[in-house]
Design an enzyme around this catalytic site. Structure first.
Site, PDB file in Angstrom:
ATOM      1  N   GLY A 120      36.467  37.433  54.209  1.00  0.00           N
ATOM      2  CA  GLY A 120      37.214  36.667  53.130  1.00  0.00           C
ATOM      3  C   GLY A 120      36.783  37.065  51.656  1.00  0.00           C
ATOM      4  N   TRP A 159      38.372  40.356  51.164  1.00  0.00           N
ATOM      5  CA  TRP A 159      39.767  40.384  51.023  1.00  0.00           C
ATOM      6  C   TRP A 159      40.066  40.365  49.561  1.00  0.00           C
ATOM      7  CZ3 TRP A 159      42.767  36.578  48.727  1.00  0.00           C
ATOM      8  CH2 TRP A 159      44.017  36.498  48.906  1.00  0.00           C
ATOM      9  N   HIS A 160      39.424  39.642  48.767  1.00  0.00           N
ATOM     10  CA  HIS A 160      39.428  39.302  47.347  1.00  0.00           C
ATOM     11  C   HIS A 160      39.511  40.906  46.653  1.00  0.00           C
ATOM     12  CE1 HIS A 160      39.065  35.373  48.242  1.00  0.00           C
ATOM     13  NE2 HIS A 160      39.592  34.979  47.129  1.00  0.00           N
ATOM     14  N   GLY A 161      38.620  41.592  46.967  1.00  0.00           N
ATOM     15  CA  GLY A 161      38.645  42.847  46.089  1.00  0.00           C
ATOM     16  C   GLY A 161      37.729  43.603  46.660  1.00  0.00           C
ATOM     17  N   PHE A 214      44.353  40.469  43.674  1.00  0.00           N
ATOM     18  CA  PHE A 214      44.027  40.665  45.006  1.00  0.00           C
ATOM     19  C   PHE A 214      45.220  40.955  45.943  1.00  0.00           C
ATOM     20  CE2 PHE A 214      41.283  37.215  43.416  1.00  0.00           C
ATOM     21  CZ  PHE A 214      40.276  38.379  43.009  1.00  0.00           C
TER      22      PHE A 214
END
Lengths: 351, 466
Positions: free
Chosen positions: B322, B325-327, B466
């Site tokens: 998770g 996933w953001h960066g 993102f």
């Protein structure tokens, strides 16, 4: 479904349009540029500087705000190109009263035969001036190119070096990635809105005041300084490659670092309208720093530097705001530049 | 074309007017929405369109195949192809350089000097959102939760629907596709509610998020060494409300814009800082992502029905991914791991009876809020040195402030709007929609002017990256 269900949206847009039109009519009466005035081809009262002065440009074939001269050069007459911005274009005054044209008059009276090509255009940074010089200057073959510009470059550089890229810097490909943050490509909307009167009023009266509540930067930093120096070098190199002699000028402002407290609120708002990142003292420090750079580069490159900052800065009587001149200011500018040119007995080939 | 740009405020009414013009014809309606969505996406970079179109085509055919075939092996292979395709796009565009950089740093740690290759491709905006959306579709078809969509235009519209394309909410096919198959019912009240949501979102973005950032957060985070502990604390509180208002503001505009076209998008935020524990926080923050991770990652990993060590591993793995996933950066990984750690700790101790003095809702909320606030430090600061400076600075316990009082007023307003009674707040806002139309329009016009005046910088939405 009928179109009527969307009336709230149209009504909101309609009210905004009404506000803009109302403010434009008011602005037109006050003598400002407006979109409506542009569409109806009405020049604001304050911008009828060339009225009755048909000998001055710009015209279709002569894109300069100076005495119209033929395209072909006269032997024995020099051409002086003015690379600047609204300070030298000054549409609020008659063309005969702005410093580039007063300068031409003074030089010619002193026996220095010169034609002025006043290429100053509102909003032109040094880079934009270089672009115009490259595209148009080549055909007009100037012998001297005088640069008077700084304010817009500080705004431009502050956006690059002080604005928030840190919150979006860790995007994309990891920390090594130095590519700028993603920005939408289409920005015609922004360009359009910036031309509206409502935008100008809000920026001057709300945003500029609000800017004073933020933590403002105290200087632009070394990178910005280097970028500014590079612009000056580019200007010198281009002028020389065209066979013209560059002339640099230091920049002058109505107030200086030591008299900050005397700055009227209106002048402060003006500074922060165009630059929302630098504090007022940051502004002055940057101007001093960039002026020092100009002096130093001038010496290093053997280019004449006219220290206008020394003669005009800190004398509010010469300015109608922070950077634009009163008629007295224009006179003084022309006087100092003419004296320095004559003193140095400029000849194109010496450069 | 940001939601807070002039272009969007021209694009939206124009698209709505065209939508009205073709409303009676289902095919034309779908085509218009699809064209508008691609136009919206291409306003960043026209080349992005190919990247959006490619997974759309692949997953359309994958979906049909998965629906029509009963052979388990073939279904598994095709499903794998779809997942590899989607994750491959993410891997190439988002994670490749990060991976190379990690390899390089890792090798230099062992004294090796590896020369690695970096690509210079632009990261397409919203790629994490639409790849997750199409992946959820194919997985749902594979699981036979939903039938495959046979109409390509409708499927492409589902993937690219502009209000939620760039930063969510991540909409499930089961929620959105049935809406595309029905003729939307749009009445004037929906338009009023949509407008209200859009303006609420803009208010959150421009007045709260952007002003907090411009007035202090940006400068304090850029030079933490120059500020007192008090200012550092206020800045991290400010960032906590900035990121919430930025993202939830975007979601409000997305939901409001979809409402104008007669579509209902799911809720993505539910006042997250009121959570009493981290698990509850994830039920309130970015709900569409947390439920996605739960349904397509955590539960397939065996979720909470495994041995305790495995549950902890599952939680850590889910939150690690998770975070990633953001960066593609270590700070997001640490952020995810911090949340994983908080969740495993919570699971470990949730059944322990607390002394009555600690069993207080307000205390628990304050405690949980500060755990989250700390996580935002990890999220926001990408440099290790700066993070250490910031944390050290916080514990100097130095006073005094360089921040203007206006910042504190905005911070208080943002906090108040978050913590105030939701029903009462929504009721007050809804009253606006009952006022005469001219007054409503006047209020919105005044708000537009306020937004222009109060805009110091025009940063893009944080979650656009993102």
């Amino acid at each position: 479904m009928t179109i009527k269900i969307y009336r709230l949206i149209y009504l909101t847009l309609g009210i905004l349009l009404l506000v803009e039109v109302g403010l434009e009519i008011r602005a037109q009466h006050k003598g400002w540029n407006t979109i409506l005035g542009g569409l109806l081809n009405i020049k604001p009262a304050a911008e009828q500087g060339n009225k009755g002065q048909t000998q001055f440009g710009p015209t279709q074939n002569f894109p300069f705000r100076s005495l119209i001269v033929p395209f072909e050069k006269n032997p024995g007459t020099s051409r002086l190109w003015i690379a600047s911005s609204s300070y030298a274009q000054d549409n609020y005054l008659e063309a005969s009263r702005i410093f580039p044209n007063l300068l031409g008059e003074k030089l010619n009276q002193s026996g220095f035969r010169v034609q002025i090509l006043n290429a100053a255009q509102e909003g032109q940074t040094i880079e934009a001036n270089i672009k115009v010089l490259k595209e148009t200057g080549v055909q007009w073959k100037p012998d001297y190119v005088l640069l008077y510009q700084m304010n817009l470059d500080i705004s431009d550089l502050s956006k690059q070096f002080c604005s928030d890229s840190s919150s979006t810097s860790n995007i994309k490909h990891g920390a090594h990635d130095k590519t700028p943050p993603i920005k939408p490509k289409v920005n015609w909307g922004e360009k359009f809105i910036e031309k509206t009167t409502v935008y100008a009023l809000l920026k001057e009266n709300v945003t500029a005041r609000l800017s004073q509540s933020r933590i403002l930067a105290q200087d632009l930093g070394k990178d910005a300084n280097n970028a500014f120096r590079q612009r000056i070098y580019n200007f010198i190199n281009l002028s020389r490659s065209m066979g013209a002699a560059p002339i640099l000028c230091t920049f002058s402002t109505s107030h200086d670092l030591h008299h900050q407290k005397e700055i009227p609120a209106g002048v402060k708002n003006f500074m922060l309208r165009y630059n929302i990142y630098l504090s007022p003292s940051g502004w002055f420090k940057t101007i001093d720093q960039f002026n020092d750079d100009i002096r130093q580069i001038g010496q290093e490159q053997n280019v004449l530097v006219i220290d206008l900052n020394h003669y005009l800065s800190g004398k509010p009587g010469f300015f109608r705001d922070f950077v634009h001149f009163t008629p007295e200011g224009h006179q003084m500018m022309a006087q100092v530049i003419a004296e320095k040119i004559l003193e140095n007995r400029l000849k194109p080939h010496e450069f | 074309m940001n939601f807070n740009s002039v272009e969007y405020f021209i694009f939206l009414p124009v698209t709505l007017t065209l939508y009205w013009a073709v409303f009676r014809h289902e095919r034309a309606r779908d085509l218009l929405l699809l064209t508008a969505s691609y136009f919206f996406y291409m306003s960043w970079n026209w080349k992005y369109a190919a990247l959006l179109f490619f997974p759309t085509v692949v997953d359309y055919f994958v979906g049909r195949f998965l629906c029509d075939t009963t052979k388990p092996l073939s279904r598994k292979i095709v499903m794998t192809i779809s997942i590899v395709n989607n994750l491959g796009l993410l891997a190439v565009f988002k994670y490749f350089n990060f991976f190379m950089e990690t390899v390089k740093n890792g090798s230099s740690f062992f004294g090796l000097n590896l020369h690695v290759f970096y690509h210079h491709l632009l990261l397409p905006v919203g790629i994490s959102f639409y790849t997750f959306q199409t992946m959820s579709y194919t997985i749902d078809v594979y699981r036979r939760v939903i039938p495959a969509e046979r109409d390509f235009i409708k499927f492409a519209t589902f993937v690219s629907f502009f209000p939620q394309l760039i930063a969510g909410p991540i909409v499930r096919a089961a929620v959105f596709l049935p809406q595309l198959h029905k003729t939307p019912v749009i009445i004037e009240q929906h338009i009023k509610e949509g407008m209200l949501l859009i303006f609420r979102g803009l208010f959150k973005k421009i007045i709260f998020a952007d002003l907090l950032a411009s007035l202090a957060v940006v400068q304090v985070f850029a030079h933490p060494e120059n500020y007192s502990s008090f200012d550092l604390l206020m800045a991290v509180y400010g960032y906590s409300f900035q990121i919430y208002n930025d993202f939830s503001g975007y979601t409000d505009i997305a939901i409001g814009s979809a409402r104008l076209f007669g579509f209902v998008l799911p809720l993505n935020f539910n006042r997250p800082y009121l959570a009493q524990n981290v698990q509850e926080f994830w039920h309130r923050w970015h709900i569409s992502l947390s439920t996605w991770l739960r349904d397509y990652l955590y539960i397939p990993l065996a979720g909470s029905r495994a041995k305790p060590w495995r549950v902890r591993f599952n939680l850590m793995m889910t939150m690690f991914l998770g975070g990633l996933w953001h960066g593609a950066a270590l700070n997001f990984v640490f952020w995810g791991l911090w949340h994983g750690l908080l969740l495993t700790t919570y699971h470990q101790f949730k059944n322990i009876k607390l002394p009555s003095i600690l069993n207080n809702v307000v205390l628990q909320r304050i405690f949980c809020f500060h755990l989250i606030v700390f996580s935002w430090l990890l999220f926001r600061i990408s440099s290790w040195d700066k993070l250490v400076t910031y944390i050290k600075g916080l514990f100097h316990f130095s006073g005094g402030t360089a921040i203007h009082p206006l910042y504190f007023i905005i911070l208080l307003m943002a906090a108040a709007s978050h913590f105030v009674n939701k029903e009462w707040f929504d009721k007050c806002l809804l009253r606006l929609t009952q006022l005469p139309l001219v007054i409503q329009a006047g209020v919105y016009a005044a708000l537009v002017l306020a937004f222009i005046g109060f805009t110091l910088d025009t940063p893009a939405f944080i979650y656009f990256q993102f």
